[in-house]
Design an enzyme around this catalytic site. Structure first.
Site, PDB file in Angstrom:
ATOM      1  N   SER A   1       0.873  -1.174   0.000  1.00 31.60           N
ATOM      2  CA  SER A   1       0.000   0.000   0.000  1.00 31.60           C
ATOM      3  C   SER A   1       0.905   1.216   0.000  1.00 31.60           C
ATOM      4  O   SER A   1       2.090   1.119   0.368  1.00 31.60           O
ATOM      5  CB  SER A   1      -0.857   0.000   1.271  1.00 31.60           C
ATOM      6  OG  SER A   1      -1.459   1.265   1.472  1.00 31.60           O
TER       7      SER A   1
ATOM      8  N   TYR B   1      -2.143  -1.027  10.336  1.00 31.77           N
ATOM      9  CA  TYR B   1      -2.065  -1.155   8.868  1.00 31.77           C
ATOM     10  C   TYR B   1      -0.718  -0.632   8.357  1.00 31.77           C
ATOM     11  O   TYR B   1      -0.042  -1.292   7.558  1.00 31.77           O
ATOM     12  CB  TYR B   1      -3.234  -0.385   8.255  1.00 31.77           C
ATOM     13  CG  TYR B   1      -3.460  -0.622   6.775  1.00 31.77           C
ATOM     14  CD1 TYR B   1      -4.143  -1.758   6.324  1.00 31.77           C
ATOM     15  CD2 TYR B   1      -3.023   0.303   5.828  1.00 31.77           C
ATOM     16  CE1 TYR B   1      -4.376  -1.955   4.965  1.00 31.77           C
ATOM     17  CE2 TYR B   1      -3.253   0.109   4.470  1.00 31.77           C
ATOM     18  CZ  TYR B   1      -3.932  -1.017   4.042  1.00 31.77           C
ATOM     19  OH  TYR B   1      -4.162  -1.217   2.700  1.00 31.77           O
TER      20      TYR B   1
HETATM   21  N1  LIG Z   1      -8.680  -0.775  -1.738  1.00 26.06           N
HETATM   22  C1  LIG Z   1      -7.682   0.066  -1.571  1.00 26.06           C
HETATM   23  O1  LIG Z   1      -7.841   1.289  -1.706  1.00 26.06           O
HETATM   24  C2  LIG Z   1      -6.308  -0.449  -1.251  1.00 26.06           C
HETATM   25  C3  LIG Z   1      -5.238   0.453  -1.279  1.00 26.06           C
HETATM   26  C4  LIG Z   1      -3.955   0.020  -0.989  1.00 26.06           C
HETATM   27  C5  LIG Z   1      -3.735  -1.316  -0.679  1.00 26.06           C
HETATM   28  N2  LIG Z   1      -4.771  -2.176  -0.646  1.00 26.06           N
HETATM   29  C6  LIG Z   1      -4.465  -3.565  -0.297  1.00 26.06           C
HETATM   30  O2  LIG Z   1      -4.883  -4.423  -1.348  1.00 26.06           O
HETATM   31  C7  LIG Z   1      -5.254  -5.681  -0.798  1.00 26.06           C
HETATM   32  C8  LIG Z   1      -6.662  -6.043  -1.278  1.00 26.06           C
HETATM   33  O3  LIG Z   1      -7.551  -5.036  -0.852  1.00 26.06           O
HETATM   34  P1  LIG Z   1      -9.047  -4.932  -1.379  1.00 26.06           P
HETATM   35  O4  LIG Z   1      -9.403  -3.510  -1.292  1.00 26.06           O
HETATM   36  O5  LIG Z   1      -9.184  -5.634  -2.684  1.00 26.06           O
HETATM   37  O6  LIG Z   1      -9.816  -5.724  -0.215  1.00 26.06           O
HETATM   38  P2  LIG Z   1     -11.182  -6.568  -0.198  1.00 26.06           P
HETATM   39  O7  LIG Z   1     -11.775  -6.308   1.147  1.00 26.06           O
HETATM   40  O8  LIG Z   1     -11.995  -6.327  -1.410  1.00 26.06           O
HETATM   41  O9  LIG Z   1     -10.645  -8.081  -0.258  1.00 26.06           O
HETATM   42  C9  LIG Z   1      -9.915  -8.641   0.795  1.00 26.06           C
HETATM   43  C10 LIG Z   1      -9.710 -10.127   0.519  1.00 26.06           C
HETATM   44  O10 LIG Z   1      -8.960 -10.682   1.605  1.00 26.06           O
HETATM   45  C11 LIG Z   1      -9.639 -11.860   2.074  1.00 26.06           C
HETATM   46  N3  LIG Z   1      -9.381 -12.063   3.499  1.00 26.06           N
HETATM   47  C12 LIG Z   1      -9.559 -11.174   4.508  1.00 26.06           C
HETATM   48  N4  LIG Z   1      -9.254 -11.766   5.676  1.00 26.06           N
HETATM   49  C13 LIG Z   1      -8.865 -13.053   5.400  1.00 26.06           C
HETATM   50  C14 LIG Z   1      -8.437 -14.161   6.180  1.00 26.06           C
HETATM   51  N5  LIG Z   1      -8.336 -14.101   7.520  1.00 26.06           N
HETATM   52  N6  LIG Z   1      -8.139 -15.312   5.542  1.00 26.06           N
HETATM   53  C15 LIG Z   1      -8.270 -15.400   4.203  1.00 26.06           C
HETATM   54  N7  LIG Z   1      -8.646 -14.389   3.417  1.00 26.06           N
HETATM   55  C16 LIG Z   1      -8.950 -13.225   4.011  1.00 26.06           C
HETATM   56  C17 LIG Z   1     -11.113 -11.568   1.797  1.00 26.06           C
HETATM   57  O11 LIG Z   1     -11.878 -12.771   1.801  1.00 26.06           O
HETATM   58  C18 LIG Z   1     -11.016 -10.917   0.417  1.00 26.06           C
HETATM   59  O12 LIG Z   1     -10.876 -11.914  -0.566  1.00 26.06           O
HETATM   60  C19 LIG Z   1      -5.141  -5.552   0.719  1.00 26.06           C
HETATM   61  O13 LIG Z   1      -3.923  -6.081   1.142  1.00 26.06           O
HETATM   62  C20 LIG Z   1      -5.179  -4.053   0.942  1.00 26.06           C
HETATM   63  O14 LIG Z   1      -4.529  -3.678   2.115  1.00 26.06           O
HETATM   64  C21 LIG Z   1      -6.055  -1.788  -0.927  1.00 26.06           C
END
Ligand SMILES: NC(=O)c1ccc[n+]([C@@H]2O[C@H](COP(=O)([O-])OP(=O)(O)OC[C@H]3O[C@@H](n4cnc5c(N)ncnc54)[C@H](O)[C@@H]3O)[C@@H](O)[C@H]2O)c1
Length: 262
Positions: free
Chosen positions: A144, A157
């Site tokens: 991130s 985080y």
């Molecule tokens: N959305 C954003 O703006 C953003 C920005 C920077 C980084 N990220 C990072 O990108 C990644 C994906 O984010 P996203 O926005 O697509 O999230 P999301 O909430 O859409 O998806 C999260 C995924 O992680 C899985 N998950 C959560 N806890 C779990 C566990 N205990 N065991 C197994 N699976 C688990 C969920 O089932 C889901 O498939 C994350 O690491 C997040 O920190 C997201």
């Protein structure tokens, strides 16, 4: 040297929604075998796998909870059974909780560190030996912008994501001798369910509609006040597995609308 047409077995953690699912589609469309993973019931898993039915590669699914070392081991074993030994590991699963450090709940701290950081270590540790033996591999950690800079109310985080960038660099150094690269992708705001509670929070506090709250959230940090399409992260991950990315390693690549340039 990797051939352009080579098919890889690709494990993408947290690929039931958001960025992970978009990454999985990019690799599926490109003909690779894809292991989907995340917290989902069997009906949702079936529906998700059906989305991949028209792609040429195999598709598998695991619902292993990777907040523990045992859960990570389960995911490794499910993956090997479904699509074979992965030569590409994409550590994407992540969760968020926001509160000031002096009020941050201990259980949320442990959960965030386990899922966003420790799982990436356990999975890398378990999958690297086979990558090393085969002389090719890719580890891509979805960190991130919070792996590069801080924001208030995100102590766990930011700690996890900064840790993930550090882990990425170590993996890059240790595996450079075996044609294995390790890189972190550092997105700013991406249009996914993860950011929804933060948008709703602003809408509630400022009594504005969700669209106004979204612009407010994204524009507060990013000079480009628009969220990234999750597919853009998938295409970058795919590029990192392609023939021209062989010497990109140990990098933390921002995709953040200029956030970390400030
Ligand atoms: N959305 C954003 O703006 C953003 C920005 C920077 C980084 N990220 C990072 O990108 C990644 C994906 O984010 P996203 O926005 O697509 O999230 P999301 O909430 O859409 O998806 C999260 C995924 O992680 C899985 N998950 C959560 N806890 C779990 C566990 N205990 N065991 C197994 N699976 C688990 C969920 O089932 C889901 O498939 C994350 O690491 C997040 O920190 C997201």
């Amino acid at each position: 040297m990797q051939q352009k047409s080579q098919t890889h077995a690709v494990l993408i953690t947290g690929s039931t929604s958001g960025i992970g699912l978009a990454i999985a589609h990019c690799f599926g469309r490109a003909g690779h075998h894809v292991m989907l993973h995340g917290l989902a019931d069997s009906e949702t898993a079936r529906t998700l796998c059906n989305e991949f039915a028209d792609y040429p590669g195999k598709v598998g699914f695991s619902s292993a909870d990777i907040s523990s070392e045992a859960g990570c081991a389960q995911l490794v074993s499910d993956t090997r059974e479904a699509i074979g030994n992965p030569s590409v590991l994409i550590n994407n699963a992540g969760i968020q909780h926001t509160a000031p450090a002096h009020e941050f709940p201990a259980d949320k701290w442990h959960q965030i560190l386990s899922i966003n950081l420790s799982a990436s270590f356990f999975l890398s540790r378990d999958l690297l030996p086979a990558m090393r033996a085969s002389g090719w591999g890719r580890v891509i950690n979805i960190a991130s912008v919070h792996g590069l800079v801080a924001s208030e109310h995100k102590s766990a985080y930011c700690a996890a994501k900064h840790g993930l960038v550090g882990l990425t660099k170590v993996l890059a150094l240790e595996n450079a001798d075996c044609n294995i690269t390790a890189n972190a992708i550092c997105p700013g705001w991406v249009e996914t369910p993860l950011i929804q509670p933060q948008i709703e929070n602003i809408a509630r506090k400022q009594q504005v509609d969700l669209e106004t709250a979204r612009t407010e959230l994204v524009g507060a940090k990013q000079p480009m006040a628009r969220a990234t399409n999750p597919q853009a992260i998938g295409e970058l991950a795919l590029y990192l597995c392609g023939e021209f990315a062989g010497t990109i390693t140990g990098a933390a690549l921002p995709v953040d609308g200029g956030w970390s340039a400030q």
